[in-house]
Design a protein around this motif. Structure first.
Motif, PDB file in Angstrom:
ATOM      1  N   ASP A 176     -16.661  11.195  -8.160  1.00  0.00           N
ATOM      2  CA  ASP A 176     -17.837  10.607  -7.517  1.00  0.00           C
ATOM      3  C   ASP A 176     -18.972  10.341  -8.501  1.00  0.00           C
ATOM      4  O   ASP A 176     -19.619   9.310  -8.435  1.00  0.00           O
ATOM      5  N   ASP A 177     -19.250  11.277  -9.385  1.00  0.00           N
ATOM      6  CA  ASP A 177     -20.431  11.163 -10.235  1.00  0.00           C
ATOM      7  C   ASP A 177     -20.297  12.070 -11.466  1.00  0.00           C
ATOM      8  O   ASP A 177     -20.558  13.263 -11.397  1.00  0.00           O
ATOM      9  N   ILE A 301     -20.772   3.822  -1.173  1.00  0.00           N
ATOM     10  CA  ILE A 301     -21.820   4.276  -0.268  1.00  0.00           C
ATOM     11  C   ILE A 301     -23.160   4.072  -0.949  1.00  0.00           C
ATOM     12  O   ILE A 301     -23.439   4.654  -1.984  1.00  0.00           O
TER      13      ILE A 301
ATOM     14  N   ARG B 107     -31.415  12.066  -6.972  1.00  0.00           N
ATOM     15  CA  ARG B 107     -30.576  12.653  -5.931  1.00  0.00           C
ATOM     16  C   ARG B 107     -29.091  12.359  -6.097  1.00  0.00           C
ATOM     17  O   ARG B 107     -28.467  11.675  -5.288  1.00  0.00           O
ATOM     18  N   HIS B 108     -28.545  12.885  -7.175  1.00  0.00           N
ATOM     19  CA  HIS B 108     -27.132  12.644  -7.450  1.00  0.00           C
ATOM     20  C   HIS B 108     -26.220  13.571  -6.656  1.00  0.00           C
ATOM     21  O   HIS B 108     -25.633  14.490  -7.201  1.00  0.00           O
ATOM     22  N   CYS B 109     -26.084  13.297  -5.362  1.00  0.00           N
ATOM     23  CA  CYS B 109     -25.092  14.033  -4.573  1.00  0.00           C
ATOM     24  C   CYS B 109     -23.720  13.458  -4.879  1.00  0.00           C
ATOM     25  O   CYS B 109     -23.602  12.334  -5.338  1.00  0.00           O
ATOM     26  N   PHE B 110     -22.690  14.230  -4.582  1.00  0.00           N
ATOM     27  CA  PHE B 110     -21.345  13.657  -4.606  1.00  0.00           C
ATOM     28  C   PHE B 110     -21.153  12.970  -3.265  1.00  0.00           C
ATOM     29  O   PHE B 110     -20.930  13.620  -2.239  1.00  0.00           O
ATOM     30  N   ALA B 111     -21.248  11.644  -3.273  1.00  0.00           N
ATOM     31  CA  ALA B 111     -21.401  10.883  -2.036  1.00  0.00           C
ATOM     32  C   ALA B 111     -20.235  11.050  -1.062  1.00  0.00           C
ATOM     33  O   ALA B 111     -20.444  11.063   0.143  1.00  0.00           O
ATOM     34  N   GLY B 156     -23.161  11.018   1.203  1.00  0.00           N
ATOM     35  CA  GLY B 156     -23.613   9.639   1.033  1.00  0.00           C
ATOM     36  C   GLY B 156     -24.267   9.061   2.275  1.00  0.00           C
ATOM     37  O   GLY B 156     -25.008   8.092   2.199  1.00  0.00           O
ATOM     38  N   TYR B 157     -23.977   9.660   3.414  1.00  0.00           N
ATOM     39  CA  TYR B 157     -24.527   9.130   4.659  1.00  0.00           C
ATOM     40  C   TYR B 157     -25.684   9.965   5.206  1.00  0.00           C
ATOM     41  O   TYR B 157     -26.094   9.797   6.346  1.00  0.00           O
ATOM     42  N   THR B 158     -26.210  10.892   4.407  1.00  0.00           N
ATOM     43  CA  THR B 158     -27.343  11.686   4.868  1.00  0.00           C
ATOM     44  C   THR B 158     -28.642  11.061   4.368  1.00  0.00           C
ATOM     45  O   THR B 158     -28.627  10.167   3.530  1.00  0.00           O
ATOM     46  N   SER B 159     -29.760  11.549   4.896  1.00  0.00           N
ATOM     47  CA  SER B 159     -31.054  10.954   4.541  1.00  0.00           C
ATOM     48  C   SER B 159     -31.477  11.366   3.136  1.00  0.00           C
ATOM     49  O   SER B 159     -30.929  12.288   2.544  1.00  0.00           O
ATOM     50  N   GLN B 163     -30.492  14.682   0.998  1.00  0.00           N
ATOM     51  CA  GLN B 163     -29.819  14.599  -0.296  1.00  0.00           C
ATOM     52  C   GLN B 163     -30.580  15.385  -1.360  1.00  0.00           C
ATOM     53  O   GLN B 163     -29.985  16.052  -2.203  1.00  0.00           O
ATOM     54  N   ARG B 170     -27.362  22.820  -4.282  1.00  0.00           N
ATOM     55  CA  ARG B 170     -26.166  22.844  -5.124  1.00  0.00           C
ATOM     56  C   ARG B 170     -26.450  23.576  -6.436  1.00  0.00           C
ATOM     57  O   ARG B 170     -25.636  24.372  -6.911  1.00  0.00           O
TER      58      ARG B 170
END
Ligand SMILES: Nc1ncnc2c1ncn2[C@@H]1O[C@H](COP(=O)(O)OP(=O)(O)O)[C@@H](O)[C@H]1O
Ligand SMILES: [Mg+2]
Lengths: 304, 280
Positions: A176-177, A301, B107-111, B156-159, B163, B170
């Motif tokens: 993912d990243d 996404i 905000r580098h989440c794992f989407a 990836g679908y959260t606000s 995030q 994390r």
């Protein structure tokens, strides 16, 4: 109708083998963004390692273990000596490196294990299953069914591994990243080495199946080319896509081979044999036009 | 440097914790971005690193966390010490194990992972049992109850706010002593920013996590920080206690655009010109 079913099932089962090769591609592509042109060569290397070790006197089970060790070491070495040097290079450079890698394998492996085509006997006979033949009158090869079973087991194991283990989660995170994975202390190089190891293992399973079916020979490397339409149809980043794409290609090329020539002949005249050879590519082309991300291509996404 | 606690004559008797000594950073072998930055984060404190866009805040944080190399950046001079030991040659993995972790800007989440999976990856560097993992997770959920209610959603679908909480949570899963937090307020609504800063303050007070906080949102950052450094063009141009900086006329004028005589542009401010002259 029985004949149709027979062709369909036979096609699906051979599609399983395409899916196995495509799966190796997808794993590496997802985790490191590298399009590994050498996946086909790795299948060849794996099959050759098995027969090579057997010729030197190892029993089948030992030969498979040795081939597994060889494939894992090969994967780790590739990461360490080729890809690690190319970190931060554009994807095309990495792609070129894997082309080089493919040539390297195709040159080196026959030097070590010999280049003449050989049979690989796994002890599973390629003959119709009597029970099914009696009950429905359909010919289904025992070998194909075993191959499908092994592939299903492999895919299930991998899926569970990715979903529920610490390393599996880390693999998906890296896919993912990279940057974020690095920032929380995931060592990318270990992860890439593991991915190459897994891809090597998948290549080994594919090599065993293909080698047993078609003999261990240089032509095995061309299986990689059949995986390309599979990837285009399934999507480069999707494990389910590789499986469904493989089945789709397998089934449709066999059906096309049987049912298309009469139709084409009545339309254009002439002789239409060997449709199997090009039909997957036409299908892939069609998908490129209609659905370029593939059936299961991961949607990007967007961040809110 | 073996004795970290030895008092020196010049500096006040602050225990040396995270110390950045006069570092210089060059990108792509030619672009000089940091021109000798020094700063100090005492144990248990929140230190704000302020400055306009492009001042070098992110570069400073990445120089500390060793994430620069992945961006073709190099620390060419100076050193970074954590608890009295040089850390500038460590890999990010080793540094995280030592207790220093960066939360990157943006905000580098794992989407494609769920929020909970995101949190679990944060514990990668710790070899811990399932029970301990669960415990850490509950602790994060205690600070970020919103993450718990949405634990199964794909990140990836959260606000944006969720995030941001996800990436801080994390990092917490690695059990850090020191978090390098880069622009948590970026692009978020004021009340969400407030919520996040309150949590940061709580973590600082209750979990004893120290923070180096890069922010453009000067006013907000100084309300929560203990100390502040102001960066301009890759140099520290001002430093001091948060309270002092907040009431400092220069800071108010340059960075907040407020002064007794209303808004001014940078050009009109005489202190600024004076300082410019002094710097060059
Ligand atoms: N990877 C890079 N390569 C070249 N220059 C960079 C790179 N990253 C940042 N810079 C430059 O370094 C300067 C400082 O950037 P940065 O540290 O991101 O500032 P800030 O975080 O304060 O906005 C900017 O002028 C930016 O253009
Ligand atoms: Mg920045």
């Amino acid at each position: 109708m029985q004949f149709f079913l027979e062709v369909l099932i036979g096609g699906l089962l051979s599609g399983v083998m395409y899916a196995l090769v495509a799966l190796g591609f997808v794993l590496i592509y997802k985790a490191s963004g590298v399009f590994n042109f050498a996946q086909g060569a790795m299948v060849y290397l794996a099959a050759l390692s098995v027969v090579g070790c057997m010729e030197k006197g190892a029993p089948l089970w030992l030969a498979i273990i040795l081939a597994f060790v060889i494939m894992t070491l090969f994967g780790i070495a590739t990461e360490k000596f080729v890809l690690r040097k190319l970190v931060n290079q554009p994807p095309i450079a990495l792609f070129m490196a894997t082309i080089g890698l493919a040539f390297f394998i195709e040159g080196l492996a026959p030097m070590v294990f010999g280049s003449d085509p050989r049979a690989l006997d796994l002890g599973i006979v390629d003959e119709p299953i009597p029970a099914i033949l009696d009950a429905w009158g359909i010919v289904i090869s025992k070998f194909d069914l075993v191959a499908a079973g092994v592939a299903a087991l492999l895919v299930t194991t991998l899926a569970l591994f990715f979903q529920y283990t610490r390393i599996g989660r880390a693999l998906r995170a890296v896919a993912d990243d990279h940057q974020a994975a690095l920032s929380i202390g995931i060592p990318l190089q270990h992860i890439w080495a593991i991915v190459w190891g897994i891809a090597g293992f998948v290549a080994l399973v594919a090599g065993l199946m293909w080698g047993a079916r078609n003999g261990v020979q240089f032509a095995l490397t061309f299986t990689a080319l059949k995986a390309l339409p599979v990837l285009i149809i399934g999507g480069f980043t999707s494990v389910p896509g590789a499986i469904v794409g493989g089945l789709l290609i397998g089934a449709s090329e066999k059906l096309a081979e049987i049912y298309l020539p009469p139709v084409m002949q009545s339309l254009f005249g002439g002789n239409f044999g060997g449709i199997e050879g090009w039909f997957p590519y036409v299908l892939a082309l069609f998908f490129l036009l209609v659905r370029p991300e593939g059936l299961f291509g991961e949607k990007h996404i967007d961040r809110v | 440097m073996t004795v970290a606690t030895a008092p020196t004559e010049a500096a006040p008797a602050v225990e040396s914790y995270l110390t950045v000594n006069n570092i210089e950073v060059i990108y792509d072998h030619v672009i000089l971005v940091l021109k000798g930055v020094s700063l100090n984060v005492p144990k248990g404190k929140i230190v704000a690193l302020l400055g306009a866009n492009g001042a070098g805040k992110t570069t400073t944080l990445k120089a500390i966390s060793n994430l620069l190399r992945a961006e073709r950046g190099d620390v060419t001079k100076g050193s970074v010490e954590f608890k009295g030991r040089r850390v500038d040659q460590l890999s990010p993995n080793e540094l995280v194990k030592r207790g220093v972790i960066q939360v990157m800007e943006g905000r580098h989440c794992f989407a494609h992972l769920t929020l909970e999976e995101n949190l679990l990856t944060g514990a990668y560097t710790r070899s811990i049992s399932r029970g301990e993992l669960k415990q850490s997770l509950e602790k994060v959920y205690h600070y970020f109850p919103r993450l718990k209610t949405r634990r199964g959603s794909q990140a990836g679908y959260t606000s944006g706010g969720e995030q941001q909480m996800c990436v801080i949570g994390r990092a917490l899963m690695a059990r850090p002593e020191m978090i390098l937090l880069d622009e948590p307020s970026m692009g978020l609504a004021p009340q969400i920013v407030e919520e996040i800063f309150e949590i940061v303050k709580g973590l600082n007070g209750q979990e004893n996590v120290s923070f180096l906080l890069a922010e453009q949102n000067t006013m907000m950052a100084l309300r929560y920080a203990d100390f502040g450094y102001i960066l301009e063009n890759g140099r520290v141009v001002m430093e001091g206690g948060a309270e002092g900086l907040r009431t400092n006329e220069d800071v108010k004028e340059f960075y907040l655009g407020i002064s007794s005589s209303g808004r001014k542009s940078f050009k009109d401010i005489k202190h600024y010109r004076r300082r410019k002259r002094w710097l060059s």
